[in-house]
Design a protein around this motif. Structure first.
Motif, PDB file in Angstrom:
ATOM      1  N   PRO A 202      -7.636  -0.195 -13.022  1.00 14.62           N
ATOM      2  CA  PRO A 202      -7.540  -0.534 -11.637  1.00 14.62           C
ATOM      3  C   PRO A 202      -8.846  -1.009 -10.858  1.00 14.62           C
ATOM      4  CG  PRO A 202      -7.582   1.782 -12.105  1.00 14.62           C
ATOM      5  CD  PRO A 202      -7.612   1.267 -13.279  1.00 14.62           C
TER       6      PRO A 202
ATOM      7  N   HIS B 171       0.959  -1.034  -0.045  1.00 13.53           N
ATOM      8  CA  HIS B 171      -0.025   0.008   0.058  1.00 13.53           C
ATOM      9  C   HIS B 171       0.882   1.251   0.243  1.00 13.53           C
ATOM     10  CE1 HIS B 171      -3.440   2.507   0.472  1.00 13.53           C
ATOM     11  NE2 HIS B 171      -3.489   2.600   1.557  1.00 13.53           N
TER      12      HIS B 171
ATOM     13  N   VAL C  21     -10.214   8.463 -11.655  1.00 11.09           N
ATOM     14  CA  VAL C  21      -9.073   7.328 -11.640  1.00 11.09           C
ATOM     15  C   VAL C  21      -9.076   6.878 -12.965  1.00 11.09           C
ATOM     16  CG1 VAL C  21      -8.132   5.393 -10.383  1.00 11.09           C
ATOM     17  CG2 VAL C  21      -8.924   7.160  -8.964  1.00 11.09           C
TER      18      VAL C  21
ATOM     19  N   VAL D 294      -4.049  11.259  -7.866  1.00 11.06           N
ATOM     20  CA  VAL D 294      -4.994  10.620  -8.881  1.00 11.06           C
ATOM     21  C   VAL D 294      -3.886  10.451 -10.136  1.00 11.06           C
ATOM     22  CG1 VAL D 294      -6.671  10.765 -10.509  1.00 11.06           C
ATOM     23  CG2 VAL D 294      -7.112  11.362  -8.279  1.00 11.06           C
TER      24      VAL D 294
ATOM     25  N   TYR E 181      -7.203   1.222  -6.302  1.00  5.18           N
ATOM     26  CA  TYR E 181      -7.086   2.382  -5.880  1.00  5.18           C
ATOM     27  C   TYR E 181      -8.044   2.726  -4.669  1.00  5.18           C
ATOM     28  CZ  TYR E 181      -6.198   7.277  -6.130  1.00  5.18           C
ATOM     29  OH  TYR E 181      -5.502   8.743  -6.041  1.00  5.18           O
TER      30      TYR E 181
ATOM     31  N   GLY F 209      -1.517   7.783  -8.864  1.00  2.76           N
ATOM     32  CA  GLY F 209      -2.184   6.140  -8.826  1.00  2.76           C
ATOM     33  C   GLY F 209      -2.696   5.762  -9.892  1.00  2.76           C
ATOM     34  N   GLY F 210      -3.103   6.631 -10.983  1.00  2.00           N
ATOM     35  CA  GLY F 210      -3.516   6.187 -12.147  1.00  2.00           C
ATOM     36  C   GLY F 210      -2.516   5.322 -12.791  1.00  2.00           C
TER      37      GLY F 210
ATOM     38  N   PHE G 174     -11.083  -1.037  -7.213  1.00  2.00           N
ATOM     39  CA  PHE G 174     -11.300   0.058  -6.407  1.00  2.00           C
ATOM     40  C   PHE G 174     -11.635  -0.402  -5.006  1.00  2.00           C
ATOM     41  CE2 PHE G 174     -12.302   1.821 -10.512  1.00  2.00           C
ATOM     42  CZ  PHE G 174     -11.348   2.766 -10.550  1.00  2.00           C
TER      43      PHE G 174
ATOM     44  N   TYR H 230      -1.461  -0.975  -3.828  1.00  2.00           N
ATOM     45  CA  TYR H 230      -2.719  -0.276  -3.748  1.00  2.00           C
ATOM     46  C   TYR H 230      -2.060   1.088  -3.585  1.00  2.00           C
ATOM     47  CZ  TYR H 230      -5.068  -4.675  -2.392  1.00  2.00           C
ATOM     48  OH  TYR H 230      -5.866  -5.853  -2.401  1.00  2.00           O
ATOM     49  N   PHE H 231      -3.130   1.835  -3.658  1.00  2.00           N
ATOM     50  CA  PHE H 231      -2.607   3.480  -3.695  1.00  2.00           C
ATOM     51  C   PHE H 231      -4.036   3.926  -3.443  1.00  2.00           C
ATOM     52  CE2 PHE H 231      -1.389   7.554  -5.442  1.00  2.00           C
ATOM     53  CZ  PHE H 231      -0.014   7.491  -5.256  1.00  2.00           C
ATOM     54  N   GLY H 232      -3.928   5.412  -2.522  1.00  2.00           N
ATOM     55  CA  GLY H 232      -4.859   6.176  -2.081  1.00  2.00           C
ATOM     56  C   GLY H 232      -4.476   7.497  -2.324  1.00  2.00           C
TER      57      GLY H 232
ATOM     58  N   ALA I 115      -1.638   1.989  -9.751  1.00  2.00           N
ATOM     59  CA  ALA I 115      -2.342   1.306  -8.698  1.00  2.00           C
ATOM     60  C   ALA I 115      -3.009   0.115  -9.482  1.00  2.00           C
ATOM     61  CB  ALA I 115      -3.501   2.237  -8.081  1.00  2.00           C
TER      62      ALA I 115
END
Length: 391
Positions: free
Chosen positions: A242, A127, A231, A204, A214, A207-208, A244, A195-197, A211
């Motif tokens: 991705p 993460h 995203v 974004v 997301y 992460g785009g 979610f 994983y990414f947030g 991830a």
């Protein structure tokens, strides 16, 4: 649709009853979306309690969780050691290990994750936590601003994937990292999920690109639909699709009335200690776009959709994962399935009494998995997100 459930790991026992705040240096809150202790809880005993961690991990496994999150802050116990303990003392439970780029070389971090995967195949995930709290970054000696940190995370994840995937020595020339002849003798047999947030434009964008999953905090359905569209648009140029995740704090009970009784008691305890906790740990979520969004929703109303409750977010300053679903088990499961209908396939759920709630959530997990079988396949696509119109 296959639903993944993620819970929360903790190395120290906490309880809703007796709402004292742990002293600094004994148990500190995590950053970037997840706290290591309950906002309302009283922590007792040493920060690291091996028997409690094992009991908590086994409770998650027995309740049907797929993974537990090992959170990160500048004061937390070492996550790699905690992850290994969880994996060693369970049979199938996975770990989502939060890792903050910038403090460990990406080649070293990649080998640490790959080594865990070698001992526990398919049970570790990364993460990526860029860091939304300047003060917490500074405690570990990082004084870079958020845009710089996101560019560094982008570069970091490029190197990590090369270290995992390269069968021959590789070179890397990035803004933050240079590698000559990078190579790892240990590589994951199957890809380790990333994983990414984050809710900012920088988050974004990065992460785009990177991830596999997301992660969002528990916004109303219209907000999650909006975030999914953003995203997906950011991921499309990279050919990525991705999955979610949504993080929520379910408060279920046998009846709706009983659930609200418990919710009000949790709020009472939270109000007693929220200000003291922020002062003790110098918590500052004001610059986190995710926190800002939750507070904006809280200002619009206490309850959104059917039963998304925002009062804990309002009281704590939206200190991470702080919106709740309140109702009977069947009602809360129905609300979780509403997120599934938007295309969410991972539900990160944690309560306010970690061990008791991990056991209690078995009912919720069973209800959601049974109900997910009836979610139309097309609902996981763009059409479902477009069907929810912000109000």
């Amino acid at each position: 649709m296959t639903i993944e459930f993620i819970g929360i790991a903790a190395t120290q026992e906490t309880s809703e009853s007796g709402s004292a705040t742990p002293a600094p240096g004994r148990a500190a809150p995590g950053r970037d979306g997840i706290s290591t202790q309950s906002e309302t809880g009283h922590a007792s005993g040493p920060v690291v309690q091996p028997a409690y961690l094992r009991e908590l991990a086994r409770a998650h496994e027995e309740s049907g969780f797929d993974r537990v999150l090992v959170a990160h802050s500048s004061a937390s116990p070492d996550g790699f050691t905690v992850a290994d303990q969880i994996l060693t003392h369970t049979d199938r439970l996975g770990v989502l290990l939060a890792h903050r780029p910038g403090f460990v070389s990406p080649t070293v971090a990649a080998r640490k994750f790959a080594t865990l995967d070698a001992f526990h195949p398919g049970r570790i995930a990364l993460h990526g936590i860029t860091g939304g709290d300047d003060a917490d970054q500074a405690r570990d000696g990082d004084f870079s601003d958020k845009p710089t940190r996101y560019r560094r995370t982008d570069d970091f994840l490029d190197v990590v994937r090369k270290e995992w995937n390269s069968t021959q020595p590789f070179d890397h020339e990035g803004e933050f990292y240079r590698v000559r002849g990078g190579f790892s003798a240990v590589r994951p047999a199957a890809p380790i999920p990333v994983y990414f947030g984050g809710a900012s434009e920088d988050a974004v964008r990065v992460g785009g690109r990177h991830a596999d999953v997301y992660a969002f905090w528990g916004e109303p359905l219209a907000g999650i639909a909006e975030r999914i569209r953003e995203v997906r648009a950011a991921a499309q140029p990279y050919g990525r699709d991705p999955r979610f995740s949504v993080s929520l704090r379910p408060i279920p009970a046998a009846t709706e009335a009983e659930a609200w009784d418990r919710a009000r008691e949790i709020l009472r305890l939270t109000k007693e200690r929220a200000g003291e906790a922020r002062a003790s740990f110098n918590l500052d979520h004001a610059e986190q776009r995710g926190s800002q969004r939750l507070l904006e929703y809280a200002a619009q109303g206490e309850i959104h959709d059917k039963r998304l409750w925002t009062e804990i977010a309002r009281t704590t300053g939206a200190a991470g994962n702080s919106t709740a679903l309140v109702g009977s088990y069947e009602q809360v499961a129905e609300s979780l399935l509403d997120y599934v209908s938007l295309g969410v396939s991972t539900l990160l759920i944690r309560g306010f009494s970690p061990l008791a709630d991990a056991r209690d959530y078995r009912t919720l997990i069973d209800l959601v998995r049974a109900g997910a079988k009836d979610v139309p396949h097309h609902a996981a696509g763009e059409a479902a997100a477009e069907s929810v119109v912000p109000v």
